[in-house]
Design a protein around this motif. Structure first.
Motif, PDB file in Angstrom:
ATOM      1  N   GLN A  97       0.765  -1.218   0.120  1.00 24.48           N
ATOM      2  CA  GLN A  97       0.061  -0.021  -0.146  1.00 24.48           C
ATOM      3  C   GLN A  97       0.753   1.164   0.107  1.00 24.48           C
ATOM      4  O   GLN A  97       1.774   1.219   0.575  1.00 24.48           O
ATOM      5  N   SER A 100      -3.371   6.088   1.298  1.00 24.81           N
ATOM      6  CA  SER A 100      -4.761   6.399   1.783  1.00 24.81           C
ATOM      7  C   SER A 100      -5.294   7.636   2.549  1.00 24.81           C
ATOM      8  O   SER A 100      -4.180   8.636   2.395  1.00 24.81           O
ATOM      9  N   ARG A 106     -11.360   4.463   9.545  1.00 25.80           N
ATOM     10  CA  ARG A 106     -10.464   3.134   9.248  1.00 25.80           C
ATOM     11  C   ARG A 106      -9.055   3.352   9.514  1.00 25.80           C
ATOM     12  O   ARG A 106      -8.363   2.817   9.990  1.00 25.80           O
ATOM     13  N   ASN A 111      -6.665   0.688  10.311  1.00 24.23           N
ATOM     14  CA  ASN A 111      -7.132  -0.200   9.194  1.00 24.23           C
ATOM     15  C   ASN A 111      -7.100   0.722   7.836  1.00 24.23           C
ATOM     16  O   ASN A 111      -7.921   0.528   6.971  1.00 24.23           O
ATOM     17  N   SER A 113      -5.570  -0.149   5.139  1.00 23.74           N
ATOM     18  CA  SER A 113      -5.538  -1.044   3.878  1.00 23.74           C
ATOM     19  C   SER A 113      -6.994  -0.963   3.718  1.00 23.74           C
ATOM     20  O   SER A 113      -7.320  -1.641   2.531  1.00 23.74           O
ATOM     21  N   TYR A 114      -8.203  -0.838   4.533  1.00 28.00           N
ATOM     22  CA  TYR A 114      -9.521  -0.781   4.098  1.00 28.00           C
ATOM     23  C   TYR A 114     -10.124   0.687   4.067  1.00 28.00           C
ATOM     24  O   TYR A 114     -11.362   0.733   3.828  1.00 28.00           O
ATOM     25  N   CYS A 115      -9.177   1.348   3.831  1.00 30.29           N
ATOM     26  CA  CYS A 115      -9.846   2.985   3.340  1.00 30.29           C
ATOM     27  C   CYS A 115     -10.265   2.987   1.986  1.00 30.29           C
ATOM     28  O   CYS A 115      -9.693   2.166   1.496  1.00 30.29           O
ATOM     29  N   GLN A 116     -11.194   3.747   1.850  1.00 27.07           N
ATOM     30  CA  GLN A 116     -12.069   3.813   0.484  1.00 27.07           C
ATOM     31  C   GLN A 116     -10.988   4.532  -0.430  1.00 27.07           C
ATOM     32  O   GLN A 116     -11.211   4.349  -1.778  1.00 27.07           O
ATOM     33  N   SER A 298     -14.825 -15.204   5.755  1.00 27.84           N
ATOM     34  CA  SER A 298     -14.510 -13.897   5.636  1.00 27.84           C
ATOM     35  C   SER A 298     -13.451 -13.782   4.602  1.00 27.84           C
ATOM     36  O   SER A 298     -12.677 -14.459   4.420  1.00 27.84           O
ATOM     37  N   SER A 300      -9.729 -11.268   4.016  1.00 24.74           N
ATOM     38  CA  SER A 300      -8.713 -10.502   4.722  1.00 24.74           C
ATOM     39  C   SER A 300      -7.999  -9.792   3.676  1.00 24.74           C
ATOM     40  O   SER A 300      -7.335 -10.582   2.613  1.00 24.74           O
ATOM     41  N   HIS A 301      -7.859  -8.593   3.718  1.00 25.10           N
ATOM     42  CA  HIS A 301      -6.930  -7.647   3.138  1.00 25.10           C
ATOM     43  C   HIS A 301      -5.487  -7.488   3.585  1.00 25.10           C
ATOM     44  O   HIS A 301      -5.096  -8.344   4.349  1.00 25.10           O
ATOM     45  N   SER A 304      -2.243  -3.754   8.444  1.00 21.64           N
ATOM     46  CA  SER A 304      -2.028  -2.414   8.666  1.00 21.64           C
ATOM     47  C   SER A 304      -0.388  -2.122   8.835  1.00 21.64           C
ATOM     48  O   SER A 304       0.252  -2.832   9.051  1.00 21.64           O
TER      49      SER A 304
END
Length: 361
Positions: A97, A100, A106, A111, A113-116, A298, A300-301, A304
């Motif tokens: 990454q 972000s 997030r 988090n 890596s889960y940011c839009q 689930s 997982s991405h 962080s």
């Protein structure tokens, strides 16, 4: 050690149809901002994502496509407002990454890596439209938040694959309670799965290696597995291991060979099946919902930045050693590694090295 180059050199894919034959290229770096860092790359791990992206499995990506997101190198330029304590000459790492927003809930809660507004290290556009470029190059430029100091006792060629592969498996293990008293399965013993065995063992779990055949049994035991399951050779494994696992992390490169009507039977009530797989964009998961009674599944991405630091601390303190083959970077060797990766001919990660020799001209 300042870096004022207007163009960076790299090895890039110019055509998805000819992805195994990358070429030497020059490309402009992204604009330098006041919290950016330039890293002179020492080595870079090879991730399965590199193959998916280069080959076009994840769609058409802007060229030249400079893949590589397991980067280790030296800080050679710092923005005027950098505040994270980095210094010129520091040995640092960077993962998958590069951007972000760093402002949303997030991001503020580790988090990012889960940011839009997430941007991957290569092949994805920044807000200004610049297509990110990765680690098969002499330099990489990135916001300081995504730059991580490397503990002295972790060799660079072993640190590199931790930046993405290691982080990708460490995150779901720690977020889902891997530790003493837990029975944890690692399904798929490859580049990421082999690190999963090492980490799950180091975290104190009872570790089960789950593979299609017994071919990797001895490797799995050496890597830290206490048990080994060959699913193709034990057709009743779902019954045999009924109500066994607290957690299974699926590390296979494809989900099409995994029977998700069997795997949930092996889980304890409240157990979790977590996939880290990002397969071909056309792949579809098939399962019967009733099989998930009491069990969750689930995806997982990436972990962080905080999790990368936590992982490096564990690796450093326990002197953990992943299995890595080093290859001097060159156009010819990228071609060879791409061929070998496609065939699965690696135990269990590649790291490209000797960047000074390739990019010194």
């Amino acid at each position: 050690m300042s870096n004022e180059k207007e163009m960076f050199k790299g090895i890039g894919v110019l055509d998805h149809k000819d992805w195994k034959n990358p070429q030497r290229v020059e490309f402009p770096p992204k604009p330098f901002h006041d919290r950016d860092v330039d890293i002179k790359i020492e080595c870079c791990g090879v991730c399965g994502s590199d193959i998916h992206a280069a080959s076009g499995h994840w769609g058409d990506i802007e060229k030249p496509l400079i893949v590589g997101h397991e980067i280790i190198g030296t800080v050679v330029k710092l923005g005027s407002k950098c505040e994270n304590g980095l210094k010129l000459g520091d040995r640092v790492g960077m993962g998958a990454q590069c951007y972000s927003c760093l402002k949303c809930d997030r991001c503020l809660n580790n988090n990012e890596s889960y940011c839009q507004h997430f941007v991957t290290t290569y092949g994805m556009n920044y807000p200004d439209g610049y297509a990110s470029k990765g680690g098969y190059a002499e330099f990489v430029r990135v916001h300081e938040h995504f730059v991580i100091p490397i503990p002295e006792n972790i060799p660079s060629h072993l640190a590199a694959p931790l930046m993405c592969g290691g982080n990708t498996i460490f995150s779901p293990l720690t977020r889902n309670g891997c530790g003493p008293g837990k029975k944890v399965g690692i399904m798929g013993i490859g580049g990421i799965g082999h690190m999963g065995l090492i980490f799950a063992n180091a975290l104190g779990a009872e570790v089960y290696a789950i593979s299609r055949t017994s071919k990797k049994r001895e490797d799995a035991k050496k890597l830290g597995a206490h048990h080994f399951i060959a699913t193709k050779e034990e057709p009743d494994w779902g019954t045999k291991y009924f109500d066994t696992f607290d957690l299974i992390v699926v590390c296979a490169s494809s989900l099409s060979d995994i029977d998700f009507n069997v795997v949930p039977k092996t889980m304890k009530i409240g157990g979790k099946i977590v996939s880290i797989c990002v397969p071909d964009e056309n792949e579809v998961l098939a399962l019967k919902p009733f099989g998930l009674l009491g069990v969750s599944i689930s995806n997982s991405h990436l972990g962080s930045v905080a999790e990368i630091k936590q992982m490096l601390k564990l690796v450093s303190e326990k002197n953990l050693k992943i299995w890595v083959e080093t290859v001097p970077i060159s156009v010819e060797n990228v071609h060879k590694v791409f061929q070998r990766m496609e065939k699965g001919d690696v135990r269990y990660r590649f790291t490209f090295t000797d960047y000074d020799k390739e990019f010194s001209d």
